[in-house]
Design a protein around this motif. Structure first.
Motif, PDB file in Angstrom:
ATOM      1  N   ASP A  10       0.825  -1.050   0.122  1.00 53.89           N
ATOM      2  CA  ASP A  10      -0.041  -0.066  -0.500  1.00 53.89           C
ATOM      3  C   ASP A  10       0.601   1.271  -0.144  1.00 53.89           C
ATOM      4  O   ASP A  10       1.210   1.691   1.215  1.00 53.89           O
ATOM      5  N   ALA A  11       0.896   1.786  -1.913  1.00 54.45           N
ATOM      6  CA  ALA A  11       1.952   2.542  -0.929  1.00 54.45           C
ATOM      7  C   ALA A  11       1.216   4.241  -0.149  1.00 54.45           C
ATOM      8  O   ALA A  11      -0.407   4.439  -0.362  1.00 54.45           O
ATOM      9  N   VAL A  12       2.449   5.353  -0.070  1.00 57.74           N
ATOM     10  CA  VAL A  12       2.332   6.594   0.364  1.00 57.74           C
ATOM     11  C   VAL A  12       1.973   7.724  -0.892  1.00 57.74           C
ATOM     12  O   VAL A  12       3.317   7.543  -0.924  1.00 57.74           O
ATOM     13  N   ILE A  13       1.359   8.552  -1.316  1.00 51.91           N
ATOM     14  CA  ILE A  13       1.354   9.398  -1.945  1.00 51.91           C
ATOM     15  C   ILE A  13       2.116  10.855  -1.406  1.00 51.91           C
ATOM     16  O   ILE A  13       1.089  11.332  -0.647  1.00 51.91           O
ATOM     17  N   LEU A  14       3.488  11.735  -1.459  1.00 48.22           N
ATOM     18  CA  LEU A  14       3.146  12.386  -0.775  1.00 48.22           C
ATOM     19  C   LEU A  14       2.766  13.686  -2.445  1.00 48.22           C
ATOM     20  O   LEU A  14       3.884  13.045  -3.358  1.00 48.22           O
ATOM     21  N   HIS A  15       2.279  14.040  -1.600  1.00 51.44           N
ATOM     22  CA  HIS A  15       2.423  15.573  -2.684  1.00 51.44           C
ATOM     23  C   HIS A  15       2.775  16.892  -3.261  1.00 51.44           C
ATOM     24  O   HIS A  15       2.867  17.261  -3.841  1.00 51.44           O
ATOM     25  N   ALA A  16       2.458  17.238  -2.411  1.00 50.24           N
ATOM     26  CA  ALA A  16       3.845  18.943  -1.882  1.00 50.24           C
ATOM     27  C   ALA A  16       4.317  18.902  -0.952  1.00 50.24           C
ATOM     28  O   ALA A  16       3.760  18.645   0.621  1.00 50.24           O
ATOM     29  N   LEU A  17       5.272  19.608  -0.991  1.00 50.96           N
ATOM     30  CA  LEU A  17       6.536  20.360   0.497  1.00 50.96           C
ATOM     31  C   LEU A  17       5.714  21.832  -0.065  1.00 50.96           C
ATOM     32  O   LEU A  17       6.267  22.862  -0.804  1.00 50.96           O
ATOM     33  N   HIS A  18       6.155  22.256   1.327  1.00 49.69           N
ATOM     34  CA  HIS A  18       5.443  23.573   1.622  1.00 49.69           C
ATOM     35  C   HIS A  18       6.322  24.090   2.801  1.00 49.69           C
ATOM     36  O   HIS A  18       6.961  23.557   3.390  1.00 49.69           O
TER      37      HIS A  18
ATOM     38  N   CYS B 207      16.081  33.577   9.527  1.00 49.30           N
ATOM     39  CA  CYS B 207      14.336  32.930   9.947  1.00 49.30           C
ATOM     40  C   CYS B 207      14.015  31.881  10.409  1.00 49.30           C
ATOM     41  O   CYS B 207      15.320  31.252  10.815  1.00 49.30           O
ATOM     42  N   ARG B 208      13.411  31.789  10.914  1.00 45.72           N
ATOM     43  CA  ARG B 208      12.454  31.068  11.855  1.00 45.72           C
ATOM     44  C   ARG B 208      11.673  29.890  11.234  1.00 45.72           C
ATOM     45  O   ARG B 208      10.680  31.359  10.492  1.00 45.72           O
ATOM     46  N   TRP B 209      11.874  28.306  10.470  1.00 50.87           N
ATOM     47  CA  TRP B 209      10.371  28.143   9.478  1.00 50.87           C
ATOM     48  C   TRP B 209      10.765  26.855   9.831  1.00 50.87           C
ATOM     49  O   TRP B 209      11.771  25.978  10.578  1.00 50.87           O
ATOM     50  N   TYR B 210       9.468  26.124   9.162  1.00 55.65           N
ATOM     51  CA  TYR B 210       9.429  24.274   9.388  1.00 55.65           C
ATOM     52  C   TYR B 210       9.160  24.288   7.898  1.00 55.65           C
ATOM     53  O   TYR B 210       8.542  25.028   6.673  1.00 55.65           O
ATOM     54  N   LEU B 211       8.647  23.131   7.771  1.00 51.64           N
ATOM     55  CA  LEU B 211       8.105  22.132   6.489  1.00 51.64           C
ATOM     56  C   LEU B 211       6.888  21.197   6.470  1.00 51.64           C
ATOM     57  O   LEU B 211       6.454  20.884   7.863  1.00 51.64           O
TER      58      LEU B 211
ATOM     59  N   PRO C 242       8.219  31.814   0.566  1.00 52.99           N
ATOM     60  CA  PRO C 242       9.658  30.598  -0.291  1.00 52.99           C
ATOM     61  C   PRO C 242       8.774  29.447  -0.139  1.00 52.99           C
ATOM     62  O   PRO C 242       7.437  29.232  -0.384  1.00 52.99           O
ATOM     63  N   LEU C 243       9.231  29.400  -1.704  1.00 53.74           N
ATOM     64  CA  LEU C 243       8.897  27.701  -2.084  1.00 53.74           C
ATOM     65  C   LEU C 243      10.053  26.908  -2.567  1.00 53.74           C
ATOM     66  O   LEU C 243      10.874  27.229  -1.936  1.00 53.74           O
ATOM     67  N   ALA C 244       9.176  25.580  -2.059  1.00 51.17           N
ATOM     68  CA  ALA C 244      10.912  24.875  -2.289  1.00 51.17           C
ATOM     69  C   ALA C 244      10.840  24.430  -3.716  1.00 51.17           C
ATOM     70  O   ALA C 244       9.771  23.307  -3.932  1.00 51.17           O
ATOM     71  N   ARG C 245      11.702  24.211  -4.589  1.00 55.37           N
ATOM     72  CA  ARG C 245      11.748  24.042  -6.380  1.00 55.37           C
ATOM     73  C   ARG C 245      13.071  23.172  -6.248  1.00 55.37           C
ATOM     74  O   ARG C 245      13.946  22.975  -5.988  1.00 55.37           O
ATOM     75  N   PRO C 246      12.509  22.465  -7.117  1.00 55.01           N
ATOM     76  CA  PRO C 246      13.090  21.191  -7.534  1.00 55.01           C
ATOM     77  C   PRO C 246      14.644  21.936  -8.463  1.00 55.01           C
ATOM     78  O   PRO C 246      13.885  22.543  -9.459  1.00 55.01           O
ATOM     79  N   VAL C 247      15.463  21.426  -8.417  1.00 54.67           N
ATOM     80  CA  VAL C 247      16.827  21.355  -8.692  1.00 54.67           C
ATOM     81  C   VAL C 247      17.802  20.349  -9.280  1.00 54.67           C
ATOM     82  O   VAL C 247      17.871  19.032  -8.224  1.00 54.67           O
ATOM     83  N   ASP C 248      18.321  20.325 -10.676  1.00 56.08           N
ATOM     84  CA  ASP C 248      18.891  19.288 -10.749  1.00 56.08           C
ATOM     85  C   ASP C 248      20.090  19.146  -9.794  1.00 56.08           C
ATOM     86  O   ASP C 248      20.480  20.231  -8.947  1.00 56.08           O
ATOM     87  N   GLY C 249      20.621  17.862 -10.017  1.00 57.99           N
ATOM     88  CA  GLY C 249      21.902  17.384  -9.444  1.00 57.99           C
ATOM     89  C   GLY C 249      23.180  17.240  -9.738  1.00 57.99           C
ATOM     90  O   GLY C 249      23.119  17.584 -10.936  1.00 57.99           O
ATOM     91  N   LEU C 250      24.279  17.481 -10.213  1.00 54.99           N
ATOM     92  CA  LEU C 250      25.010  17.264 -11.033  1.00 54.99           C
ATOM     93  C   LEU C 250      26.343  16.233 -10.296  1.00 54.99           C
ATOM     94  O   LEU C 250      26.871  16.450  -8.751  1.00 54.99           O
ATOM     95  N   ASP C 251      26.801  15.446 -11.454  1.00 51.19           N
ATOM     96  CA  ASP C 251      27.432  13.812 -10.656  1.00 51.19           C
ATOM     97  C   ASP C 251      29.223  14.119 -12.061  1.00 51.19           C
ATOM     98  O   ASP C 251      28.998  14.560 -13.564  1.00 51.19           O
ATOM     99  N   ALA C 252      29.779  14.640 -11.247  1.00 51.46           N
ATOM    100  CA  ALA C 252      31.536  15.158 -11.852  1.00 51.46           C
ATOM    101  C   ALA C 252      32.741  13.664 -11.363  1.00 51.46           C
ATOM    102  O   ALA C 252      33.485  14.293 -11.800  1.00 51.46           O
TER     103      ALA C 252
END
Length: 403
Positions: free
Chosen positions: A254-262, A347-351, A301-311
């Protein structure tokens, strides 16, 4: 210094997992979001991870079964205790002082006996007083004891009975608050989560703000001991905070779907007027993991997905970012890496993480042990790096570093 036996045993288990998997340190490190050198230190016993979560993820990646994971956790627990003992040894000399009370108090201990000698004062009436005095002395010391013990036991039994009979639902759901309090449902969450909030970029680069002069600041720790170092110094993340969230479903099917991160900023203040201490003069990691970038200076503020790099190879390879939704099960965990940066605020913050599973929905609040995460800008603050040769903190200009 010779390694502790518990550390060697733990390192052997980690090394065996890595060898069984067959992948390189770089390849496994990419999946774990740690550098190849950090993973190598785990395998060699040079470092014990501060959290078991990273080792558990390695076990899952290498196909370890439940029994192996339990054995690995037990070994990590002992190795972590050994690491903590080595970091803050207890003063043995202080314990050696305990024999001193032996000679002194020994004579004092019989001190209560002299009062017992008071009855002889009543010897003038020798026949009568001794008889009444003896029964009185004994009831004072002996008679109340069994009564008090019996009364205490009865009270404890009654209290336990009241708890068990009066609040059965609270007892049954006692573990639930740890996992369900962040959500909006009363039932246990269908997944588990844990965080790492003292991460360094590439396993070696990070900046802390500390309200102390350089002479009162200890040398930089290894990354695995960063939490203890930061706690001792009251340090705050300078410029950037890296937070790793590890999520795993409770069911294999039974999978759990994660929809968004605020991102929720609960307090903004001027950047801290403290000194900035860099944990390394600069280090370059071969792998920059994909992550979610957060600009705390933005109004929302938004949680924006960013590519990674493998060097790590002959050519630089992009690690594509993955946007929501994610899916997790007990056999398919997921890891989210958040990079929260600021230049202009303390800044003090949480997700907040939105999820759904089996017709249920909810939101989990991700915090730093129940408290908001904290990140402060470092612009204009005196910056120091540690000169290992001289054993002291020096300024950027003294070290030849810039920026």
């Amino acid at each position: 210094m010779p390694k502790d036996a518990a550390v060697e045993e733990f390192a052997g288990l980690v090394c065996a997992l890595k060898a069984r998997d067959g992948r390189s340190y770089e390849a496994l490190g990419r999946r774990l979001s740690v550098s190849a050198s950090t993973l190598h230190r785990y395998c060699s016993g040079a470092t014990v991870p501060e959290e078991f979560a990273v080792v558990d993820r390695l076990a899952l990646l290498c196909g370890a079964d439940e029994e192996e994971r339990r054995a690995l956790e037990a070994a990590w627990t002992e190795a972590d205790r050994a690491r903590r003992r080595a970091a803050s040894p207890t003063p043995v000399p202080a314990l050696s002082a305990t024999p001193e009370p032996g000679p002194g108090p020994a004579p004092d201990a019989p001190a209560p006996d002299p009062p017992a000698a008071d009855p002889p004062a009543a010897d003038p009436s020798a026949p009568d007083p001794p008889a009444p005095e003896a029964p009185r002395a004994r009831p004072r010391r002996g008679a109340p004891a069994p009564l008090l013990v019996a009364a205490a036991v009865a009270l404890v039994v009654l209290a336990l009975a009241a708890i068990l009979l009066g609040h059965p639902t609270r007892t049954a759901s006692a573990p639930a608050p740890a996992s369900t309090a962040p959500g909006r449902t009363a039932a246990p969450l269908p997944f588990t989560w844990s965080i790492g909030s003292q991460l360094w970029e590439g396993g070696c680069g990070h900046t802390y703000l500390v309200d102390r002069a350089p002479r009162a600041v200890a040398p930089p720790p290894v990354a695995a001991d960063s939490g203890a170092w930061a706690g001792t110094h009251g340090a705050v993340h300078g410029g950037e905070a890296l937070v790793r969230i590890t999520l795993q479903g409770r069911s294999p099917s039974d999978a759990v779907i994660l929809h968004a991160l605020h991102v929720r900023v609960v307090d903004r203040a001027a950047p801290l007027p403290w000194n900035a201490y860099r944990m390394d003069n600069g280090c370059g990691g071969a792998v920059t993991p994909r992550h979610f970038a957060v600009d705390l200076d933005r109004p929302r503020p938004l949680a924006r997905p960013v590519d990674g790099l493998d060097a790590s190879g002959a050519e630089v390879r992009k690690i594509p970012a993955v946007s929501f939704p994610y899916k997790v099960t007990s056999s398919d965990p997921e890891e989210l890496l958040v990079s929260a940066r600021t230049a202009g605020c303390d800044c003090r913050w949480y997700l907040e993480l939105e999820w759904s599973a089996g017709g249920r929905t909810g939101t989990v609040r991700i915090t730093d042990g129940g408290k908001p995460f904290r990140t402060s800008g470092t612009k204009g603050r005196p910056a120091y790096v540690h000169d290992s040769a001289e054993g002291r903190w020096i300024t950027d200009s003294d070290s030849g570093q810039t920026g």
